[in-house]
Motif scaffolding. Structure first.
Motif, PDB file in Angstrom:
ATOM      1  N   MET A   1      83.229  81.546  83.186  1.00  0.00           N
ATOM      2  CA  MET A   1      84.179  81.127  82.169  1.00  0.00           C
ATOM      3  C   MET A   1      83.910  81.924  80.896  1.00  0.00           C
ATOM      4  N   LYS A   2      84.956  82.530  80.359  1.00  0.00           N
ATOM      5  CA  LYS A   2      84.834  83.291  79.120  1.00  0.00           C
ATOM      6  C   LYS A   2      85.699  82.643  78.049  1.00  0.00           C
ATOM      7  N   LEU A   3      85.197  82.587  76.824  1.00  0.00           N
ATOM      8  CA  LEU A   3      85.997  82.204  75.669  1.00  0.00           C
ATOM      9  C   LEU A   3      86.424  83.477  74.978  1.00  0.00           C
ATOM     10  N   LEU A   4      87.711  83.585  74.698  1.00  0.00           N
ATOM     11  CA  LEU A   4      88.201  84.768  74.008  1.00  0.00           C
ATOM     12  C   LEU A   4      89.401  84.424  73.144  1.00  0.00           C
ATOM     13  N   THR A   5      89.626  85.247  72.165  1.00  0.00           N
ATOM     14  CA  THR A   5      90.785  85.094  71.300  1.00  0.00           C
ATOM     15  C   THR A   5      92.029  85.441  72.091  1.00  0.00           C
ATOM     16  N   TYR A   6      93.095  84.675  71.890  1.00  0.00           N
ATOM     17  CA  TYR A   6      94.353  84.877  72.617  1.00  0.00           C
ATOM     18  C   TYR A   6      94.798  86.334  72.564  1.00  0.00           C
ATOM     19  N   PRO A  43      95.426  84.517  63.921  1.00  0.00           N
ATOM     20  CA  PRO A  43      95.302  84.670  65.376  1.00  0.00           C
ATOM     21  C   PRO A  43      93.892  84.439  65.896  1.00  0.00           C
ATOM     22  N   ASP A  44      92.876  84.637  65.053  1.00  0.00           N
ATOM     23  CA  ASP A  44      91.489  84.431  65.497  1.00  0.00           C
ATOM     24  C   ASP A  44      91.161  82.963  65.731  1.00  0.00           C
ATOM     25  N   LEU A  45      92.073  82.078  65.342  1.00  0.00           N
ATOM     26  CA  LEU A  45      91.852  80.646  65.542  1.00  0.00           C
ATOM     27  C   LEU A  45      92.625  80.113  66.747  1.00  0.00           C
ATOM     28  N   PHE A  46      93.007  80.994  67.643  1.00  0.00           N
ATOM     29  CA  PHE A  46      93.656  80.628  68.904  1.00  0.00           C
ATOM     30  C   PHE A  46      92.729  81.126  70.012  1.00  0.00           C
ATOM     31  N   VAL A  47      92.041  80.189  70.645  1.00  0.00           N
ATOM     32  CA  VAL A  47      90.982  80.515  71.595  1.00  0.00           C
ATOM     33  C   VAL A  47      91.377  80.064  73.002  1.00  0.00           C
ATOM     34  N   LEU A  48      91.073  80.907  73.963  1.00  0.00           N
ATOM     35  CA  LEU A  48      91.326  80.600  75.367  1.00  0.00           C
ATOM     36  C   LEU A  48      90.012  80.528  76.131  1.00  0.00           C
ATOM     37  N   ALA A  49      90.006  79.691  77.152  1.00  0.00           N
ATOM     38  CA  ALA A  49      88.929  79.677  78.135  1.00  0.00           C
ATOM     39  C   ALA A  49      89.529  80.266  79.404  1.00  0.00           C
ATOM     40  N   VAL A  50      88.990  81.367  79.856  1.00  0.00           N
ATOM     41  CA  VAL A  50      89.533  82.067  81.017  1.00  0.00           C
ATOM     42  C   VAL A  50      88.499  82.033  82.135  1.00  0.00           C
ATOM     43  N   ASP A  51      88.952  81.544  83.285  1.00  0.00           N
ATOM     44  CA  ASP A  51      88.122  81.438  84.481  1.00  0.00           C
ATOM     45  C   ASP A  51      88.660  82.457  85.487  1.00  0.00           C
ATOM     46  N   GLY A  52      87.987  83.586  85.605  1.00  0.00           N
ATOM     47  CA  GLY A  52      88.510  84.679  86.430  1.00  0.00           C
ATOM     48  C   GLY A  52      89.746  85.239  85.751  1.00  0.00           C
ATOM     49  N   THR A  53      90.909  85.020  86.347  1.00  0.00           N
ATOM     50  CA  THR A  53      92.170  85.452  85.731  1.00  0.00           C
ATOM     51  C   THR A  53      93.003  84.264  85.265  1.00  0.00           C
ATOM     52  N   GLU A  54      92.495  83.046  85.483  1.00  0.00           N
ATOM     53  CA  GLU A  54      93.254  81.837  85.135  1.00  0.00           C
ATOM     54  C   GLU A  54      92.898  81.332  83.742  1.00  0.00           C
ATOM     55  N   VAL A  55      93.930  80.982  82.971  1.00  0.00           N
ATOM     56  CA  VAL A  55      93.715  80.325  81.693  1.00  0.00           C
ATOM     57  C   VAL A  55      93.421  78.857  82.005  1.00  0.00           C
ATOM     58  N   LEU A  88      85.512  74.109  73.897  1.00  0.00           N
ATOM     59  CA  LEU A  88      86.611  74.629  73.082  1.00  0.00           C
ATOM     60  C   LEU A  88      86.574  74.043  71.668  1.00  0.00           C
ATOM     61  N   ILE A  89      86.328  72.747  71.560  1.00  0.00           N
ATOM     62  CA  ILE A  89      86.245  72.109  70.240  1.00  0.00           C
ATOM     63  C   ILE A  89      85.120  72.744  69.427  1.00  0.00           C
ATOM     64  N   ARG A  90      83.970  72.892  70.034  1.00  0.00           N
ATOM     65  CA  ARG A  90      82.831  73.464  69.308  1.00  0.00           C
ATOM     66  C   ARG A  90      83.091  74.917  68.874  1.00  0.00           C
ATOM     67  N   GLU A  91      83.804  75.670  69.696  1.00  0.00           N
ATOM     68  CA  GLU A  91      84.139  77.045  69.314  1.00  0.00           C
ATOM     69  C   GLU A  91      85.104  77.057  68.136  1.00  0.00           C
ATOM     70  N   ALA A  92      86.095  76.184  68.164  1.00  0.00           N
ATOM     71  CA  ALA A  92      87.025  76.097  67.026  1.00  0.00           C
ATOM     72  C   ALA A  92      86.276  75.662  65.766  1.00  0.00           C
ATOM     73  N   GLU A  93      85.386  74.691  65.898  1.00  0.00           N
ATOM     74  CA  GLU A  93      84.589  74.249  64.747  1.00  0.00           C
ATOM     75  C   GLU A  93      83.764  75.404  64.194  1.00  0.00           C
ATOM     76  N   ARG A  94      83.168  76.174  65.076  1.00  0.00           N
ATOM     77  CA  ARG A  94      82.343  77.311  64.651  1.00  0.00           C
ATOM     78  C   ARG A  94      83.176  78.324  63.873  1.00  0.00           C
ATOM     79  N   ARG A  95      84.362  78.622  64.404  1.00  0.00           N
ATOM     80  CA  ARG A  95      85.223  79.603  63.734  1.00  0.00           C
ATOM     81  C   ARG A  95      85.734  79.077  62.397  1.00  0.00           C
TER      82      ARG A  95
END
Length: 136
Positions: A1-6, A43-55, A88-95
């Protein structure tokens, strides 16, 4: 699982996720409306969790210099109860904190007790407020 900006290549995956997570959302919250607006502003405050190729999850946040907001938190049914929502919540809080934010607000439908309990488990409190809104 990767967290990345949209990125725009994930639009279809986010749209599919939101249709699953928010089946009764009004048209102004549709991916075609909300995503271009978010990409245009912070845009940096829109975060996705991507599992392989799936959002598998998404979160949007905003900061106006005074308060932060979290909204559009979505996790695929196949990934729920895995800790992804908390991640996801913790990543948004961090940003948000990196931008100088010291207070975060979010809104939950009053009828959604399970989601309220989820946010409370992450340290959020129900505040006595009246929520007002106006469509322009």
């Amino acid at each position: 699982m990767k967290l990345l900006t949209y990125r725009s290549e994930y639009f279809g995956g986010v749209k599919s996720l939101w249709l699953e997570a928010f089946p009764n959302d009004p048209p102004w919250n549709a991916a075609e409306v909300a995503i271009p607006a978010k990409v245009k502003a912070q845009p940096d405050l829109f975060v996705l969790a991507v599992d392989g190729t799936e959002v598998a999850g998404s979160i949007m946040a905003g900061y106006d210099g005074h308060r932060g907001w979290i909204y559009a938190v979505a996790v695929r049914k196949t990934h729920r109860a895995s800790g992804l929502g908390s991640t996801l919540i913790r990543e948004a809080e961090r940003r948000l904190e990196a931008l100088g934010c010291v207070k975060i607000n979010l809104q939950v439908r009053a009828s959604n007790a399970g989601v309220v309990a989820f946010y409370q488990s992450l340290g959020y409190d129900v505040e006595e407020r009246v929520n007002l809104g106006k469509r322009l």
